[in-house]
Design a protein around this motif. Sequence first.
Motif, PDB file in Angstrom:
ATOM      1  N   GLU A 163     -46.345 -16.885  29.351  1.00 40.41           N
ATOM      2  CA  GLU A 163     -44.926 -17.227  29.391  1.00 40.41           C
ATOM      3  C   GLU A 163     -44.078 -16.027  29.809  1.00 40.41           C
ATOM      4  O   GLU A 163     -43.122 -16.160  30.578  1.00 40.41           O
ATOM      5  CB  GLU A 163     -44.472 -17.740  28.020  1.00 40.41           C
ATOM      6  N   TRP A 167     -41.786 -15.655  33.199  1.00 39.71           N
ATOM      7  CA  TRP A 167     -40.380 -15.234  33.065  1.00 39.71           C
ATOM      8  C   TRP A 167     -40.094 -14.062  33.993  1.00 39.71           C
ATOM      9  O   TRP A 167     -39.075 -14.038  34.689  1.00 39.71           O
ATOM     10  CB  TRP A 167     -40.133 -14.849  31.607  1.00 39.71           C
ATOM     11  N   ALA A 171     -37.700 -14.174  37.617  1.00 41.26           N
ATOM     12  CA  ALA A 171     -36.411 -13.567  37.286  1.00 41.26           C
ATOM     13  C   ALA A 171     -35.747 -12.950  38.509  1.00 41.26           C
ATOM     14  O   ALA A 171     -36.415 -12.530  39.458  1.00 41.26           O
ATOM     15  CB  ALA A 171     -36.603 -12.498  36.214  1.00 41.26           C
ATOM     16  N   LYS A 177     -36.967  -7.597  33.185  1.00 41.02           N
ATOM     17  CA  LYS A 177     -37.656  -8.530  32.292  1.00 41.02           C
ATOM     18  C   LYS A 177     -39.005  -7.973  31.849  1.00 41.02           C
ATOM     19  O   LYS A 177     -39.442  -8.221  30.721  1.00 41.02           O
ATOM     20  CB  LYS A 177     -37.853  -9.886  32.979  1.00 41.02           C
ATOM     21  N   SER A 181     -40.122  -7.477  28.054  1.00 44.33           N
ATOM     22  CA  SER A 181     -41.359  -8.129  27.605  1.00 44.33           C
ATOM     23  C   SER A 181     -42.328  -7.132  26.983  1.00 44.33           C
ATOM     24  O   SER A 181     -42.996  -7.438  25.985  1.00 44.33           O
ATOM     25  CB  SER A 181     -42.038  -8.839  28.784  1.00 44.33           C
TER      26      SER A 181
END
Length: 205
Positions: A163, A167, A171, A177, A181
């Motif tokens: 996931e 993402w 993005a 991101k 993360s």
Amino acid sequence: MSPRPRAEMIEATRAKLLASARQAFGRLGYAQTSMDDLTAEAGLTRGALYHHFGDKKGLLAAVAAQIDAEMDQRLEAISSAVADPWQAFCERCHAYLHMALEPEIQRILLQDARAVLADSAQAGEEQCIESLGALLQHLIDARVVEPVAPLALARLINGSLVEAALWIANAAHPAQKLEQSLGGLNLLLRGLRRSDAAAATAGGA
């Protein structure tokens, strides 16, 4: 010069189609890739494509499988190069998220393949879960990770990584991101480790 064996010719044709498709899918995306242009660039016919891969979707599945296998090899090399099993596991998880910044992996594996090949993507994830489960079992046996069902934990970790990678890949600012993360991943990984294992490492530092 003697003619090439049939098996060698078949493998060469497959390799040409895969290389041409990989380049086209990575540059243009699956939807915008023309099968006529792709086969012409490879110096082959659409009939060759259909014979070896069935259709455009089958070709994407083969390219995705090739990239996925290469990722597995890279991750295995990363974790194998680290002597400490816990650090090796952490670096493997970090490396997976970093790969989500690579344009080819972003477009082909995390965008197009996820959208077009839902069943194949699920099958690939099952293999990743099995590998993670084996690594976690080793860490549990070594009393580094709290005792828990390793495959259940592997599913939770794999789901989080996938996931987060999706993402990042989708993005507008993927590097940002990724940083976010990795911060979350580090927190999750710290929660897996036995408190006595962490204390032993700190005491030996």
